[in-house]
Design an enzyme around this catalytic site. Sequence first.
Site, short mmCIF file in Angstrom:
data_model
loop_
_atom_site.label_atom_id
_atom_site.label_comp_id
_atom_site.label_asym_id
_atom_site.label_seq_id
_atom_site.Cartn_x
_atom_site.Cartn_y
_atom_site.Cartn_z
CE LYS A 22 19.06 71.17 -4.68
NZ LYS A 22 18.33 71.64 -5.86
CG ASN A 23 21.30 73.60 -7.22
OD1 ASN A 23 20.60 72.59 -7.22
ND2 ASN A 23 20.91 74.74 -6.69
#
Length: 420
Positions: A22-23
Amino acid sequence: MDKLLIQGGQPLHGEIRISGAKNSALPILASTLLADGKVSVGNLPHLHDVTTMIELLGHMGVELMIDERMSVEVDSTTINNLTAPYELVKTMRASILVLGPMVAHFGEAHVSLPGGCAIGTRPVNLHLQGLEQMGAEIQVDSGYIHAYAPQRLKGAHIFLDTVTVTGTENLMMAAALADGVTILENAAREPEVVDLADCLNAMGADVRGQGTATIEIHGVERLNPCHYDVLPDRVETGTYLTAAAATKGHVLLKDTREDILEAVLIKLREAGAEVNTGADWIELNMHGQRPRAVNLRTAPYPAFPTDMQAQFVAMNAVADGTGSVTETVFENRFMHVQELIRMGADIGLEGNTAIVRGVDRLTAAPVMATDLRASASLVIAGLVAEGETMVDRIYHIDRGYECIEEKLQLLGATIRRMPS
Ligand code: EPZ
């Protein structure tokens, strides 16, 4: 609001695939605003935060396509709105990542100030100070950041007095199209920062030193279309490994990497886990043994990640012995502690340290998620507790864990989602 119902007591066994990070997906999707033409991003996790970032880009008039490989193709040449509105930014602070690319490529940006969140005030002063050093004019009023760069941004020597992941990412993206060389001192070293730098270089940027505390960016005139696959999610990986340790299980995680969460693997071995790794897989086996309590202190990469702190508090809660967990990155990241205590955990908070005395068993209880990683720790506690735990407000979980109940079911857990 959806809830998760978890019947505790079964050790996790089996194998699952780890999703894209996600990051890494969020800054890389934002970086597509820098390119002249279509950039396609692959290995994206199907997460609410990724959908929000795609929605934000769409709101700005950027054309998006999903191709046959489930990659998202972004063409920023159709952009017609340089505003990231409050309605979207309030649901995802990482929206701030469109600020640097917009100013650098289009000379203007209006981005709602991300508010604080459950884990802390989370200011963005370092993002703004860095852009000002590169020649942007920044005004903040009525909750919006207004940034202008009538002339092309200029390279600058920027010292970040706090290690900031998205701050480093925003400034690296802005510097990619600036005139001259930018040096970021005390830069974040996270693997997701390296992934973004490698993606920028795939577009034709000239970024050097990523992964070290000093990143050097030689600005170029334009960035080109490319395809880039985001790296595996080290926090998802660590979360499932910690859940397996807490439940005395044996799991194999595929499509991940052994070299992006070494501090976590060291602590799991300290807890008594047998951990074997390969280039794209990690296996953890507790041999049916209860984990031993571990002491840890969070800090910027490569130290123990703050995003894994709550999960280790949950493991320590049922471990043999007492473990101390110190949080040095965020000022309020122990919200899971009160909920774990309601399940019978024995935890004392002393400033930014949780002293966790392992108990033989937790008992199921209705608990409430407060933030993404706190909710993961409540799921882990539910997996070991006696009885059926109900975790409420799991929209927090859906922001960061793709298909969490399906993946846990594949590992033998008794877990189901209860739509509200
Ligand atoms: C990123 O947040 C991650 N989010 C967070 O993951 C992660 O917990 C955090 O880095 C730390 O590793 C994304 O990458 C999208 P910071 P970020 O700027 O960049 C202070 C999750 O669970 N600071 O590195 O917002 C700040 O207050 C999320 O996936 C300033 O003072 O975090 C904090 O104390 C949660 N001024 C510290 O730095 C600034 O301008 C680290 O924050 C910026 C930050």
